[in-house]
Design an enzyme around this catalytic site. Structure first.
Site, short mmCIF file in Angstrom:
data_model
loop_
_atom_site.label_atom_id
_atom_site.label_comp_id
_atom_site.label_asym_id
_atom_site.label_seq_id
_atom_site.Cartn_x
_atom_site.Cartn_y
_atom_site.Cartn_z
CB THR A 102 -0.87 -0.01 1.28
OG1 THR A 102 -1.63 -1.22 1.32
CG2 THR A 102 -1.84 1.15 1.34
NE ARG A 138 -9.04 -7.94 0.40
CZ ARG A 138 -8.01 -7.16 0.71
NH1 ARG A 138 -7.70 -6.15 -0.08
NH2 ARG A 138 -7.28 -7.39 1.79
N GLY A 188 -10.54 -4.12 1.23
CA GLY A 188 -9.51 -4.27 2.25
C GLY A 188 -9.57 -3.20 3.31
CG ASP A 189 -5.91 -2.32 5.35
OD1 ASP A 189 -5.15 -1.41 5.71
OD2 ASP A 189 -5.63 -3.10 4.42
N GLY A 209 -0.13 -3.67 4.82
CA GLY A 209 0.10 -5.07 5.14
C GLY A 209 -1.06 -5.95 4.74
CG HIS A 210 -3.04 -10.37 5.53
ND1 HIS A 210 -3.97 -10.81 6.42
CD2 HIS A 210 -3.27 -11.05 4.37
CE1 HIS A 210 -4.74 -11.73 5.85
NE2 HIS A 210 -4.33 -11.90 4.61
#
Length: 332
Positions: A188, A216, A218-219, A240-241
């Site tokens: 990111t 999907r 994400g954060d 990150g994940h």
């Protein structure tokens, strides 16, 4: 009067040795693109944290060394779906965008949403409509896709075929391949700035994770997970994940540790990044600017590219406690 601060990151993940030079070059270019907007040469102190954050993120969205804008990772259909968020700490205004396609600068779409619309979060067709209605160019389908992103998707598919879990087998990706641009855990880009008025602004932008399902989220566009700004506490951009960052609410936890435990930006970032990985297994990182201007840089991933400017010097790094520095100039 607070001293202007600009801290940026270029993503946390299993970054191969062959990609470090490109990451460093992109970090330096992003700082050059933004610093003049934050700290004008005339010494007036009238620079804008908002303008600087947008400029820094836009620079990285143009650079295929980062997983944002051009060169973003691909979903299982081989498409780029973009996400971004932008937040300012005075009034807690924010703009969050997800599932955006064929637009180079999602961070600018997020700013237009924050400044000109009554909603905070738009996705899919609504985000696309806003982008085009407010001046973003519609690119040709596939214009954001690079060969590096295609190779990384192929590597992801090969790992799946071998029965591996590529979202957590981060060290499985090899260093000797010439391009693969991003590991499946997802990098990111982000920026946190504080201007001379004390205004804190945070922006984060991403292409998500390689091999994600279409649709999907994400954060990155989620306030408190990928981005948060509050002039009373500070600003955080994470990487990150994404599933891990969302479940842990990393950005908000770091700010809470600063507020309620009295930790510095660095101590809070270290504590919460470690605790997140200990509890959930996924890795990531964060950059933090406290309300007093102190900085925090922490990650549990193998590497995370970062940089900032202070007293005429650029400081940057990508692994462990290794810090590089050199004189900073706005020219290349």
């Amino acid at each position: 009067m607070p001293r202007p601060v600009l801290l940026i990151h270029g993503g946390a993940g299993d970054i191969s040795d062959s990609r470090i030079a490109g990451k460093f070059a992109g970090i330096k270019q992003a700082l050059r693109s933004a610093w003049g907007l934050l700290s004008p040469d005339n010494g007036s102190g009238g620079g804008s944290a908002l303008d600087a954050v947008e400029a820094a993120v836009r620079s990285m969205e143009l650079d295929e060394n980062f997983n944002a804008g051009y060169g973003s990772c691909l979903n299982t259909s081989g498409q780029v779906e973009l996400e971004a968020s932008l937040m300012e700490g005075r009034d807690l205004r924010a703009g969050c965008i997800t599932l955006l396609r064929d637009v180079m600068h999602p961070i600018t779409v997020a700013r237009r949403l924050m400044e000109k619309q009554r909603h905070t979060f738009l996705g899919g067709a609504a985000a696309q409509e806003l982008a085009l209605a407010t001046g973003s160019e519609r690119l040709q389908p596939g214009a954001l896709v690079t060969e590096g992103a295609r190779l990384t998707l192929k590597e992801f598919e090969d790992q799946v075929a071998q029965g591996k879990d590529p979202f957590f087998a981060r060290t499985e990706l090899t260093d000797d391949k010439p391009v693969p641009k991003t590991d499946p855990s997802g990098e990111t880009v982000g920026a946190v700035a504080m201007d001379a008025s004390g205004q804190i602004v945070v922006g984060t932008s991403t292409g998500g994770i390689t091999g994600k399902w279409p649709g999907r989220i994400g954060d990155t566009p989620i306030l408190g997970s990928g981005t948060y700004a509050d002039n009373c506490r500070g600003g955080v951009s994470t990487t990150g994940h994404g599933e891990t960052l969302m479940r842990y609410n990393l950005a908000q936890r770091i700010l809470s540790a600063m507020e309620y435990q009295g930790l510095s930006a660095q101590a809070a970032a270290d504590k919460e990044c470690r605790e997140m990985t200990k509890r959930l297994g996924g890795t990531g990182g964060a950059i933090v600017v406290g309300h007093s201007g102190d900085l925090g840089i922490s990650f549990t991933s193998r590497r995370m590219a970062w940089g900032y400017v202070q007293d005429g010097t650029i400081f940057y790094g990508i692994e462990g406690q290794v810090v590089h520095q050199e004189p900073f100039t706005l020219s290349t």
